[in-house]
Design a protein around this motif. Structure first.
Motif, mmCIF file in Angstrom:
data_model
loop_
_atom_site.group_PDB
_atom_site.id
_atom_site.type_symbol
_atom_site.label_atom_id
_atom_site.label_comp_id
_atom_site.label_asym_id
_atom_site.label_seq_id
_atom_site.Cartn_x
_atom_site.Cartn_y
_atom_site.Cartn_z
ATOM 1 N N PRO A 29 5.376 12.263 -13.087
ATOM 2 C CA PRO A 29 4.067 12.743 -13.534
ATOM 3 C C PRO A 29 4.162 14.119 -14.209
ATOM 4 C CG PRO A 29 3.891 11.779 -11.369
ATOM 5 C CD PRO A 29 5.359 11.871 -11.685
ATOM 6 N N GLN A 30 3.303 14.331 -15.197
ATOM 7 C CA GLN A 30 3.244 15.596 -15.928
ATOM 8 C C GLN A 30 1.882 16.228 -15.677
ATOM 9 O OE1 GLN A 30 6.042 16.745 -18.074
ATOM 10 N NE2 GLN A 30 6.811 15.271 -16.582
ATOM 11 N N LEU A 31 1.896 17.497 -15.315
ATOM 12 C CA LEU A 31 0.678 18.233 -14.999
ATOM 13 C C LEU A 31 0.513 19.382 -15.984
ATOM 14 C CD1 LEU A 31 1.458 18.517 -11.195
ATOM 15 C CD2 LEU A 31 0.082 16.767 -12.295
ATOM 16 N N VAL A 32 -0.720 19.705 -16.339
ATOM 17 C CA VAL A 32 -0.948 20.878 -17.173
ATOM 18 C C VAL A 32 -0.642 22.103 -16.325
ATOM 19 C CG1 VAL A 32 -2.692 22.206 -18.434
ATOM 20 C CG2 VAL A 32 -2.663 19.710 -18.593
ATOM 21 N N ASP A 33 0.199 22.985 -16.842
ATOM 22 C CA ASP A 33 0.600 24.190 -16.116
ATOM 23 C C ASP A 33 -0.591 25.133 -16.002
ATOM 24 O OD1 ASP A 33 1.694 26.719 -15.352
ATOM 25 O OD2 ASP A 33 3.641 26.083 -16.089
ATOM 26 N N GLU A 34 -0.932 25.528 -14.766
ATOM 27 C CA GLU A 34 -2.086 26.406 -14.554
ATOM 28 C C GLU A 34 -1.877 27.778 -15.189
ATOM 29 O OE1 GLU A 34 -0.213 25.410 -11.702
ATOM 30 O OE2 GLU A 34 -1.305 23.558 -11.403
ATOM 31 N N LYS A 35 -0.642 28.258 -15.197
ATOM 32 C CA LYS A 35 -0.353 29.590 -15.745
ATOM 33 C C LYS A 35 -0.336 29.596 -17.271
ATOM 34 C CE LYS A 35 2.312 30.835 -11.699
ATOM 35 N NZ LYS A 35 3.614 31.060 -11.139
ATOM 36 N N ASP A 36 0.047 28.474 -17.864
ATOM 37 C CA ASP A 36 0.099 28.349 -19.318
ATOM 38 C C ASP A 36 -0.361 26.945 -19.714
ATOM 39 O OD1 ASP A 36 0.574 28.324 -22.012
ATOM 40 O OD2 ASP A 36 2.695 28.845 -21.870
ATOM 41 N N PRO A 37 -1.666 26.772 -19.936
ATOM 42 C CA PRO A 37 -2.203 25.444 -20.230
ATOM 43 C C PRO A 37 -1.669 24.809 -21.509
ATOM 44 C CG PRO A 37 -3.968 26.959 -19.649
ATOM 45 C CD PRO A 37 -2.723 27.776 -19.813
ATOM 46 N N SER A 38 -0.863 25.535 -22.278
ATOM 47 C CA SER A 38 -0.277 24.947 -23.485
ATOM 48 C C SER A 38 1.005 24.181 -23.165
ATOM 49 C CB SER A 38 0.010 26.039 -24.530
ATOM 50 O OG SER A 38 1.057 26.883 -24.086
ATOM 51 N N LYS A 39 1.350 24.113 -21.877
ATOM 52 C CA LYS A 39 2.581 23.441 -21.463
ATOM 53 C C LYS A 39 2.317 22.490 -20.305
ATOM 54 C CE LYS A 39 5.505 27.351 -22.612
ATOM 55 N NZ LYS A 39 6.399 28.378 -22.080
ATOM 56 N N PHE A 40 3.192 21.512 -20.179
ATOM 57 C CA PHE A 40 3.196 20.648 -19.003
ATOM 58 C C PHE A 40 4.229 21.161 -18.024
ATOM 59 C CE2 PHE A 40 1.867 17.371 -22.174
ATOM 60 C CZ PHE A 40 0.642 17.086 -21.609
ATOM 61 N N ARG A 41 4.015 20.854 -16.766
ATOM 62 C CA ARG A 41 5.053 21.063 -15.764
ATOM 63 C C ARG A 41 5.246 19.733 -15.052
ATOM 64 N NH1 ARG A 41 3.140 21.362 -10.644
ATOM 65 N NH2 ARG A 41 0.957 21.905 -10.366
ATOM 66 N N PRO A 42 6.482 19.408 -14.709
ATOM 67 C CA PRO A 42 6.734 18.127 -14.049
ATOM 68 C C PRO A 42 6.227 18.131 -12.618
ATOM 69 C CG PRO A 42 8.770 19.367 -14.242
ATOM 70 C CD PRO A 42 7.711 20.146 -14.961
ATOM 71 N N GLY A 43 5.698 16.994 -12.186
ATOM 72 C CA GLY A 43 5.301 16.832 -10.797
ATOM 73 C C GLY A 43 6.535 16.743 -9.915
ATOM 74 N N MET A 44 6.338 16.803 -8.615
ATOM 75 C CA MET A 44 7.457 16.785 -7.671
ATOM 76 C C MET A 44 7.942 15.366 -7.367
ATOM 77 S SD MET A 44 8.015 19.939 -7.183
ATOM 78 C CE MET A 44 9.097 19.941 -5.787
ATOM 79 N N ASN A 45 7.082 14.382 -7.543
ATOM 80 C CA ASN A 45 7.432 13.017 -7.147
ATOM 81 C C ASN A 45 7.871 12.174 -8.347
ATOM 82 O OD1 ASN A 45 4.831 13.124 -8.231
ATOM 83 N ND2 ASN A 45 4.181 11.312 -7.141
ATOM 84 N N THR A 46 8.463 11.040 -8.052
ATOM 85 C CA THR A 46 8.751 10.043 -9.074
ATOM 86 C C THR A 46 8.085 8.740 -8.654
ATOM 87 O OG1 THR A 46 10.846 9.517 -8.012
ATOM 88 C CG2 THR A 46 10.921 11.035 -9.877
ATOM 89 N N ILE A 47 7.775 7.919 -9.628
ATOM 90 C CA ILE A 47 7.049 6.672 -9.389
ATOM 91 C C ILE A 47 7.732 5.568 -10.172
ATOM 92 C CG2 ILE A 47 4.849 5.496 -9.831
ATOM 93 C CD1 ILE A 47 3.622 8.412 -9.686
ATOM 94 N N VAL A 48 7.870 4.408 -9.564
ATOM 95 C CA VAL A 48 8.350 3.231 -10.284
ATOM 96 C C VAL A 48 7.119 2.462 -10.743
ATOM 97 C CG1 VAL A 48 9.657 1.085 -10.138
ATOM 98 C CG2 VAL A 48 10.465 3.129 -8.925
ATOM 99 N N ALA A 49 7.055 2.163 -12.041
ATOM 100 C CA ALA A 49 5.886 1.477 -12.597
ATOM 101 C C ALA A 49 6.318 0.293 -13.448
ATOM 102 C CB ALA A 49 5.069 2.445 -13.449
ATOM 103 N N VAL A 50 5.491 -0.740 -13.446
ATOM 104 C CA VAL A 50 5.692 -1.879 -14.339
ATOM 105 C C VAL A 50 5.299 -1.429 -15.744
ATOM 106 C CG1 VAL A 50 4.901 -4.204 -14.931
ATOM 107 C CG2 VAL A 50 5.250 -3.580 -12.537
ATOM 108 N N ASP A 51 6.141 -1.727 -16.713
ATOM 109 C CA ASP A 51 5.858 -1.370 -18.102
ATOM 110 C C ASP A 51 5.163 -2.534 -18.791
ATOM 111 O OD1 ASP A 51 5.804 -0.411 -20.669
ATOM 112 O OD2 ASP A 51 7.958 -0.608 -21.005
ATOM 113 N N SER A 52 3.878 -2.373 -19.088
ATOM 114 C CA SER A 52 3.127 -3.459 -19.725
ATOM 115 C C SER A 52 2.966 -3.263 -21.229
ATOM 116 C CB SER A 52 1.741 -3.601 -19.073
ATOM 117 O OG SER A 52 0.922 -2.503 -19.411
ATOM 118 N N VAL A 53 3.540 -2.174 -21.779
ATOM 119 C CA VAL A 53 3.317 -1.870 -23.198
ATOM 120 C C VAL A 53 4.594 -1.653 -24.010
ATOM 121 C CG1 VAL A 53 1.003 -0.918 -22.805
ATOM 122 C CG2 VAL A 53 2.998 0.596 -22.719
ATOM 123 N N GLY A 54 5.750 -1.784 -23.403
ATOM 124 C CA GLY A 54 7.002 -1.595 -24.134
ATOM 125 C C GLY A 54 7.394 -0.148 -24.338
#
Length: 103
Positions: A29-54
């Motif tokens: 997951p990617q989160l908007v960085d609270e300190k610099d909203p022009s950047k993303f920061r990675p979340g701590m977890n990982t998720i396995v997801a089914v890819d329905s769009v290629g």
């Protein structure tokens, strides 16, 4: 819905029959960085997801979880908790474009 970066793939040769032929991607997951909203920061977890769009590894994607995931086409009876439902082209935060997909 949530934003995530597809960081890898998951291969399972033995799985529930309803999952046969489905591509699985490892998402961070990617989160908007609270300190610099022009950047993303990675979340701590990982998720396995089914890819329905290629989607591909390295792409920014939209995914949903829980009962919403089973609303994706052909997943109603599958034991799915997360599904990729879109590949992101651009993201604007506070009127500023903070992400553009590689063309």
């Amino acid at each position: 819905m949530f934003l995530a970066r597809a960081e890898g793939s998951v291969l399972a040769t033995k799985k529930d029959a309803s999952m046969s032929g489905r591509n699985l991607l490892l998402l961070r997951p990617q989160l908007v960085d609270e300190k610099d909203p022009s950047k993303f920061r990675p979340g701590m977890n990982t998720i396995v997801a089914v890819d329905s769009v290629g989607a591909g590894i390295g792409e920014l994607v939209l995914f949903c979880q829980g009962s919403s995931a089973r609303l994706a086409p052909n997943l109603k009876d599958a034991p799915v908790d997360a599904v990729i439902i879109g590949i992101v082209d651009t993201v604007d935060v506070l009127g500023k474009q903070v992400y553009t997909a590689k063309q």
